[in-house]
Write an enzyme that holds these catalytic residues in place. Structure first.
Site, short mmCIF file in Angstrom:
data_model
loop_
_atom_site.label_atom_id
_atom_site.label_comp_id
_atom_site.label_asym_id
_atom_site.label_seq_id
_atom_site.Cartn_x
_atom_site.Cartn_y
_atom_site.Cartn_z
CG LEU A 125 -2.01 1.16 1.54
CD1 LEU A 125 -2.72 1.27 0.37
CD2 LEU A 125 -2.02 0.94 3.13
CB SER A 126 3.32 2.64 2.99
OG SER A 126 3.06 2.56 3.81
N GLY A 131 1.48 7.70 1.81
CA GLY A 131 1.85 6.98 3.30
C GLY A 131 0.92 7.35 4.31
CD1 TRP A 156 7.38 2.94 3.74
CD2 TRP A 156 9.34 2.71 4.37
NE1 TRP A 156 8.07 4.53 4.07
CE2 TRP A 156 9.69 4.29 4.34
CE3 TRP A 156 10.88 1.94 5.12
CZ2 TRP A 156 10.79 4.94 4.38
CZ3 TRP A 156 11.57 2.87 5.08
CH2 TRP A 156 11.56 4.42 5.11
CB THR A 158 6.09 -6.33 7.07
OG1 THR A 158 6.03 -4.98 7.41
CG2 THR A 158 6.33 -7.11 7.38
N GLY A 242 -5.67 -5.34 10.79
CA GLY A 242 -4.36 -5.51 10.74
C GLY A 242 -3.71 -4.52 11.80
N GLY A 339 18.94 -0.20 34.98
CA GLY A 339 19.82 0.94 35.31
C GLY A 339 20.50 0.48 34.00
CD GLU A 363 -0.69 -4.40 10.17
OE1 GLU A 363 -1.99 -3.80 9.97
OE2 GLU A 363 0.03 -4.33 9.94
#
Length: 389
Positions: A125-126, A131, A156, A158, A242, A339, A363
């Protein structure tokens, strides 16, 4: 109102927990450092049914409900978010759209191999300039009669380099704007499909993220999902589901970081007693527990609403924005509890902190979720938020 998991759901949760702790945790630091794809772990997840969680048994899946999917995602994400995002993108973004809106031929052709893990799925999609504004698609699917000719670049993605099947969102009729967008099933092996370099990321470093390019790719008309112009609606519906997966991932990060901090607080001594006996640390742990449980209720609620056939878009948006922000806050505080030890790889919390950030972005950013929520409550004048009527 029953908050009890079924016996089957508890068995699924325990199986996912055992797998995460015994199979994913050994080597997770090394995979993250080397940015190495978890090939063997993905194969094992396919054998366990994690790559076909919600797919009906007739198409090779295990046919579980959305709550079971969330339980699996939560347990995997306590340990290895590179693996959990592979599961999420594969199930929520690729398989769901094909099973929900695909033709019987499409389901028979693709779902069994995807559900088994023989093929990995991805959702495209992106774009470089699309975006959060998903309507601004520059990838073109030109109608050639019996096929589409696809040209463009997606960013981008995945599973970008490892996927065998992509769902590609592309513009066919720019004059119709979002109503001219189509969703196409594209096979990675087809001529004209290529991928860019693997992205060097802050977190989820052993997952596979890359650009995917399409140059004069011929896509048969029978590979279009839904009617002409249905693509944008499919994309939005896909993202609603999603977001439940990513909310569950964020919940897992939050819970995993909290559990590590709690365990460490028993072991570490300062001024003659365990650090959790000091109010400064005890109150941090209390706030962590509060945020984990709140996130869990929101995420489970969204999944339950999906299982009940209710409109879960707002519930998913609420779950994602809260769980992702809780994951970021809790993981930072977990590092603080540890720490100096929290700043090194061996204690795992620094990795969870790095992984948490992306859950506020992909998403649908937290800003987009707030747009979804605010528009809905203003439109419907919602003075309370029922679970469904």
């Amino acid at each position: 109102m029953n908050f009890t998991l079924s016996e089957e759901q508890m068995m699924i949760r325990d199986a996912a927990r055992d797998f995460a702790q015994n199979e994913l945790k050994p080597g997770v630091i090394e995979r993250d450092s080397a940015q190495s794809y978890p090939t063997e772990q993905v194969k094992a997840m396919g054998e366990l049914g994690f790559l076909g969680v919600n797919v009906a048994e007739e198409y090779g899946g295990v046919g579980l409900d959305a709550v079971s999917y969330v339980l699996i995602m939560e347990e995997l994400s306590k340990v290895d978010n590179s693996c959990s995002v592979i599961v999420s993108a594969h199930n929520s973004l690729c398989l769901w759209g094909i099973e929900k809106y695909g033709t019987e031929e499409q389901k028979q052709k693709y779902l069994p191999r995807l559900a088994s893990g023989e093929l990995i799925g991805a959702f495209c999609l992106s774009e470089p300039e699309a975006g959060s504004d998903a309507t601004s698609q520059r990838t073109i699917a030109e109608d050639k009669g019996d096929h589409y000719l696809v040209n463009g670049t997606k960013n981008w993605i995945t599973n970008g380099k490892k996927a065998g099947v992509y769902i590609v969102i592309a513009q066919t009729d720019p004059e119709k704007k979002h109503r001219g967008i189509n969703a196409l099933i594209v096979e990675a092996a087809w001529e004209g499909v290529s991928t860019g370099v693997k992205e060097d990321k802050l977190g989820i470093r052993s997952s596979d993220t890359s650009s995917v390019m399409f140059q004069d790719v011929k896509v048969p008309k029978e590979n279009r999902i839904g009617a002409d112009g249905f693509g944008f609606k499919l994309a939005m519906k896909t993202l609603d589901g999603g977001r439940i997966g990513i909310a569950a991932q964020a919940l897992g990060i939050a819970a995993g970081a909290y559990e590590l901090a709690l365990a460490y607080s028993h072991e570490r001594k300062a001024f003659g007693k365990a650090i959790n006996q000091h109010q400064a640390i005890a109150f941090k742990l209390a706030d962590m527990a509060l945020k984990v449980e709140t996130a869990r209720m929101l995420v489970y609620r969204a999944a339950w609403m999906k299982d009940q056939g209710l409109d879960y878009a707002q519930a998913a948006a609420m779950a994602k924005v809260y769980a992702s922000e809780a994951a970021m806050w809790i993981s930072v505080e977990a590092v603080q509890v540890h720490g100096g030890y929290g700043f090194v790889q061996e204690y795992h919390v620094e990795r969870l902190m790095r992984d948490a950030k992306i859950t506020q972005i992909y998403e649908g950013t937290s800003e987009i979720q707030r747009i979804v929520i605010s528009r809905n409550i203003i439109k419907n004048d919602m003075t309370y938020l029922p679970w469904g009527e």
